[in-house]
Design a protein around this motif. Structure first.
Motif, PDB file in Angstrom:
ATOM      1  N   VAL A 108       0.802  -1.327  -0.018  1.00 52.27           N
ATOM      2  CA  VAL A 108       0.038   0.066   0.117  1.00 52.27           C
ATOM      3  C   VAL A 108       1.001   1.208  -0.096  1.00 52.27           C
ATOM      4  O   VAL A 108       2.014   1.334   0.251  1.00 52.27           O
ATOM      5  CB  VAL A 108      -0.928   0.244   1.139  1.00 52.27           C
ATOM      6  CG1 VAL A 108      -2.045  -1.094   1.110  1.00 52.27           C
ATOM      7  CG2 VAL A 108      -0.152  -0.003   2.596  1.00 52.27           C
ATOM      8  N   LEU A 109       0.216   2.249  -0.312  1.00 52.27           N
ATOM      9  CA  LEU A 109       0.864   3.515  -0.368  1.00 52.27           C
ATOM     10  C   LEU A 109       0.792   4.454   0.915  1.00 52.27           C
ATOM     11  O   LEU A 109      -0.431   4.595   1.323  1.00 52.27           O
ATOM     12  CB  LEU A 109       0.438   4.601  -1.650  1.00 52.27           C
ATOM     13  CG  LEU A 109       1.318   5.944  -1.629  1.00 52.27           C
ATOM     14  CD1 LEU A 109       2.738   5.454  -2.131  1.00 52.27           C
ATOM     15  CD2 LEU A 109       0.523   6.636  -2.704  1.00 52.27           C
ATOM     16  N   GLU A 110       1.770   4.848   1.517  1.00 48.11           N
ATOM     17  CA  GLU A 110       1.662   5.859   2.659  1.00 48.11           C
ATOM     18  C   GLU A 110       2.867   6.907   2.594  1.00 48.11           C
ATOM     19  O   GLU A 110       3.864   6.638   2.719  1.00 48.11           O
ATOM     20  CB  GLU A 110       1.996   4.861   3.928  1.00 48.11           C
ATOM     21  CG  GLU A 110       1.880   5.706   5.317  1.00 48.11           C
ATOM     22  CD  GLU A 110       2.022   4.816   6.511  1.00 48.11           C
ATOM     23  OE1 GLU A 110       3.028   4.973   7.312  1.00 48.11           O
ATOM     24  OE2 GLU A 110       1.073   3.908   6.674  1.00 48.11           O
ATOM     25  N   GLY A 111       2.145   8.023   2.408  1.00 49.73           N
ATOM     26  CA  GLY A 111       2.797   9.297   2.198  1.00 49.73           C
ATOM     27  C   GLY A 111       3.552   9.080   0.644  1.00 49.73           C
ATOM     28  O   GLY A 111       2.961   8.885  -0.321  1.00 49.73           O
ATOM     29  N   THR A 112       4.984   9.137   0.808  1.00 47.78           N
ATOM     30  CA  THR A 112       5.758   9.013  -0.379  1.00 47.78           C
ATOM     31  C   THR A 112       6.469   7.608  -0.559  1.00 47.78           C
ATOM     32  O   THR A 112       7.157   7.371  -1.519  1.00 47.78           O
ATOM     33  CB  THR A 112       6.825  10.155  -0.684  1.00 47.78           C
ATOM     34  OG1 THR A 112       7.603   9.959   0.587  1.00 47.78           O
ATOM     35  CG2 THR A 112       6.127  11.382  -0.600  1.00 47.78           C
ATOM     36  N   GLU A 113       5.983   6.748   0.290  1.00 45.51           N
ATOM     37  CA  GLU A 113       6.701   5.455   0.470  1.00 45.51           C
ATOM     38  C   GLU A 113       5.414   4.455   0.224  1.00 45.51           C
ATOM     39  O   GLU A 113       4.402   4.443   0.472  1.00 45.51           O
ATOM     40  CB  GLU A 113       7.207   5.236   1.410  1.00 45.51           C
ATOM     41  CG  GLU A 113       8.474   6.085   1.618  1.00 45.51           C
ATOM     42  CD  GLU A 113       9.223   5.966   2.855  1.00 45.51           C
ATOM     43  OE1 GLU A 113      10.499   6.009   3.238  1.00 45.51           O
ATOM     44  OE2 GLU A 113       8.505   6.058   4.025  1.00 45.51           O
ATOM     45  N   VAL A 114       5.647   3.019  -0.472  1.00 43.87           N
ATOM     46  CA  VAL A 114       4.946   1.993  -0.308  1.00 43.87           C
ATOM     47  C   VAL A 114       5.600   1.112   1.080  1.00 43.87           C
ATOM     48  O   VAL A 114       6.608   1.127   1.328  1.00 43.87           O
ATOM     49  CB  VAL A 114       5.165   1.152  -1.399  1.00 43.87           C
ATOM     50  CG1 VAL A 114       4.609   1.682  -2.782  1.00 43.87           C
ATOM     51  CG2 VAL A 114       6.623   0.577  -1.776  1.00 43.87           C
ATOM     52  N   VAL A 115       4.512   0.564   1.642  1.00 42.15           N
ATOM     53  CA  VAL A 115       4.659  -0.275   2.875  1.00 42.15           C
ATOM     54  C   VAL A 115       4.168  -1.733   2.350  1.00 42.15           C
ATOM     55  O   VAL A 115       3.252  -2.008   1.914  1.00 42.15           O
ATOM     56  CB  VAL A 115       3.998   0.197   3.835  1.00 42.15           C
ATOM     57  CG1 VAL A 115       3.951  -0.898   5.124  1.00 42.15           C
ATOM     58  CG2 VAL A 115       4.254   1.563   4.201  1.00 42.15           C
ATOM     59  N   TYR A 116       5.243  -2.575   2.558  1.00 36.67           N
ATOM     60  CA  TYR A 116       4.798  -4.132   2.100  1.00 36.67           C
ATOM     61  C   TYR A 116       4.003  -4.898   3.096  1.00 36.67           C
ATOM     62  O   TYR A 116       4.502  -5.099   4.357  1.00 36.67           O
ATOM     63  CB  TYR A 116       6.257  -4.908   1.854  1.00 36.67           C
ATOM     64  CG  TYR A 116       6.796  -4.405   0.627  1.00 36.67           C
ATOM     65  CD1 TYR A 116       6.532  -4.712  -0.714  1.00 36.67           C
ATOM     66  CD2 TYR A 116       7.981  -3.503   0.725  1.00 36.67           C
ATOM     67  CE1 TYR A 116       7.143  -4.010  -1.986  1.00 36.67           C
ATOM     68  CE2 TYR A 116       8.617  -3.051  -0.371  1.00 36.67           C
ATOM     69  CZ  TYR A 116       8.122  -3.237  -1.665  1.00 36.67           C
ATOM     70  OH  TYR A 116       8.856  -2.706  -2.845  1.00 36.67           O
ATOM     71  N   ILE A 132       8.181  -7.510   4.990  1.00 38.92           N
ATOM     72  CA  ILE A 132       7.017  -7.242   5.477  1.00 38.92           C
ATOM     73  C   ILE A 132       6.976  -6.108   6.375  1.00 38.92           C
ATOM     74  O   ILE A 132       7.979  -6.111   7.460  1.00 38.92           O
ATOM     75  CB  ILE A 132       6.294  -8.568   6.209  1.00 38.92           C
ATOM     76  CG1 ILE A 132       6.045  -9.566   5.022  1.00 38.92           C
ATOM     77  CG2 ILE A 132       4.983  -8.174   6.627  1.00 38.92           C
ATOM     78  CD1 ILE A 132       5.505 -10.732   5.616  1.00 38.92           C
ATOM     79  N   GLY A 133       6.508  -5.039   6.209  1.00 34.62           N
ATOM     80  CA  GLY A 133       6.281  -3.959   7.093  1.00 34.62           C
ATOM     81  C   GLY A 133       7.633  -2.800   6.680  1.00 34.62           C
ATOM     82  O   GLY A 133       7.566  -1.744   7.297  1.00 34.62           O
ATOM     83  N   GLY A 134       8.248  -3.195   5.587  1.00 35.40           N
ATOM     84  CA  GLY A 134       9.458  -2.304   5.074  1.00 35.40           C
ATOM     85  C   GLY A 134       8.633  -1.351   4.242  1.00 35.40           C
ATOM     86  O   GLY A 134       7.598  -1.557   3.792  1.00 35.40           O
ATOM     87  N   ARG A 135       9.450  -0.295   4.083  1.00 32.53           N
ATOM     88  CA  ARG A 135       9.157   0.934   3.102  1.00 32.53           C
ATOM     89  C   ARG A 135      10.177   0.912   1.870  1.00 32.53           C
ATOM     90  O   ARG A 135      11.215   0.661   2.166  1.00 32.53           O
ATOM     91  CB  ARG A 135       9.012   2.024   4.151  1.00 32.53           C
ATOM     92  CG  ARG A 135       8.202   2.037   5.019  1.00 32.53           C
ATOM     93  CD  ARG A 135       8.058   3.435   5.913  1.00 32.53           C
ATOM     94  NE  ARG A 135       7.088   3.551   6.921  1.00 32.53           N
ATOM     95  CZ  ARG A 135       5.920   4.174   6.600  1.00 32.53           C
ATOM     96  NH1 ARG A 135       5.812   4.690   5.734  1.00 32.53           N
ATOM     97  NH2 ARG A 135       5.031   4.154   7.622  1.00 32.53           N
ATOM     98  N   PHE A 136       9.754   1.608   1.000  1.00 30.81           N
ATOM     99  CA  PHE A 136      10.407   1.814  -0.153  1.00 30.81           C
ATOM    100  C   PHE A 136      10.003   3.265  -0.888  1.00 30.81           C
ATOM    101  O   PHE A 136       8.879   3.058  -1.056  1.00 30.81           O
ATOM    102  CB  PHE A 136      10.693   0.517  -1.155  1.00 30.81           C
ATOM    103  CG  PHE A 136      11.878   0.348  -1.718  1.00 30.81           C
ATOM    104  CD1 PHE A 136      12.824  -0.375  -0.985  1.00 30.81           C
ATOM    105  CD2 PHE A 136      12.346   0.627  -3.084  1.00 30.81           C
ATOM    106  CE1 PHE A 136      14.147  -0.579  -1.360  1.00 30.81           C
ATOM    107  CE2 PHE A 136      13.655   0.574  -3.412  1.00 30.81           C
ATOM    108  CZ  PHE A 136      14.458  -0.148  -2.651  1.00 30.81           C
ATOM    109  N   PRO A 137      10.690   3.924  -1.679  1.00 30.92           N
ATOM    110  CA  PRO A 137      10.231   4.926  -2.138  1.00 30.92           C
ATOM    111  C   PRO A 137       9.376   4.578  -3.280  1.00 30.92           C
ATOM    112  O   PRO A 137       9.943   3.541  -4.272  1.00 30.92           O
ATOM    113  CB  PRO A 137      11.412   5.857  -3.040  1.00 30.92           C
ATOM    114  CG  PRO A 137      12.755   5.376  -1.886  1.00 30.92           C
ATOM    115  CD  PRO A 137      12.032   3.983  -1.312  1.00 30.92           C
ATOM    116  N   ALA A 138       8.094   5.096  -3.430  1.00 33.70           N
ATOM    117  CA  ALA A 138       7.006   4.639  -4.425  1.00 33.70           C
ATOM    118  C   ALA A 138       7.437   5.053  -5.888  1.00 33.70           C
ATOM    119  O   ALA A 138       7.231   4.040  -6.511  1.00 33.70           O
ATOM    120  CB  ALA A 138       5.642   5.545  -4.027  1.00 33.70           C
TER     121      ALA A 138
END
Length: 249
Positions: A108-116, A132-138
């Motif tokens: 899903v998208l949260e702010g400017t990042e995706v969250v797995y 899982i629970g990690g973030r990456f620039p969208a």
């Protein structure tokens, strides 16, 4: 509440957040000195705050250090508003993994990042940075682009305004190029990432849409750029997304 008190409360909350966020994948226990170094918080303050966090169960003491406490896990389970989505998507991700023998993601998208939210790793897939629970620039991921292409315009503008840093050798860093690619994603319903998040990695994603046509999440398949035929897995990813969209809670 006076302004000074609000400032103090805000600083305390920020420091607590920084201390809990200082733990990285693979970390077990960290000493106060290391936490102070990672966060920039004075050691005396770090020592005092970790004491409060340990007393509340958010941290646990072990051999002169601290580690994340089980209370955080309990809170995290309560905070997962996407639990229904995860449960619904899991069998589809498993099927997608079996069909492609590569790693399937739900994000899903949260702010400017995706969250797995969920990852089903494939036997032939590379050791990806995602967790899982990690973030990456969208902007550097196929799941991010799939979601951005089906989100309100202001969402994309927020991502662009925050900057488009280079993450992999082929990350899109030009706003105009990103906009043009997203327009194509919106038309085709499939997003591609070719070595934009990391060397040698390719990813194909498709959005999960709500009744208004907006992206609620995205699913993807990731693998080696030398082994994955994007055109062959795209139909499987798209079919999975369309089917799952119709069954979402």
């Amino acid at each position: 509440m006076c302004a000074a008190q609000r400032d103090d409360d805000g600083m305390t909350a920020a420091r607590i957040s920084a201390l809990l966020s200082a733990f990285r994948p693979g970390d077990d226990a960290l000493g106060v000195s290391e936490l102070a170094r990672r966060t920039g918080i004075p050691k005396s303050s770090a020592h005092r705050l970790t004491g409060h966090l340990a007393a509340s169960g958010l941290l646990e003491r072990t051999d002169g250090a601290v580690r994340l406490g089980l209370r955080l896990f309990e809170i995290g389970q309560l905070a997962i508003g996407q639990r229904g989505l995860i449960d619904a998507a899991r069998p589809y991700l498993a099927d997608l993994r079996e069909a492609t023998r590569n790693t399937a993601h739900l994000a899903v998208l949260e702010g400017t990042e995706v969250v797995y939210l969920d990852i089903v790793r494939g036997p032939d897939a590379p050791n990806l940075a995602s967790r899982i629970g990690g973030r990456f620039p969208a902007h550097a991921t196929a799941v991010g682009k799939a979601i951005l292409a089906h989100s309100p315009g202001e969402v994309l503008e927020t991502v662009i305004s925050a900057g488009l840093p280079r993450i992999g050798p082929r990350t899109l860093t030009a706003p105009g190029l990103l906009r043009r690619q997203l327009a194509k994603v919106h038309e085709e319903g499939v997003a591609y990432e070719r070595e934009e998040s990391g060397t040698g990695v390719i990813c194909v994603a498709s959005p999960l849409l709500d009744s208004s046509g907006r992206a609620r999440a995205a699913v993807s398949v990731s693998g080696w750029s030398t082994r994955v035929r994007a055109d062959r897995v795209a139909s499987a990813v798209r079919t999975t997304a369309l089917t799952l969209s119709r069954t979402l809670p």
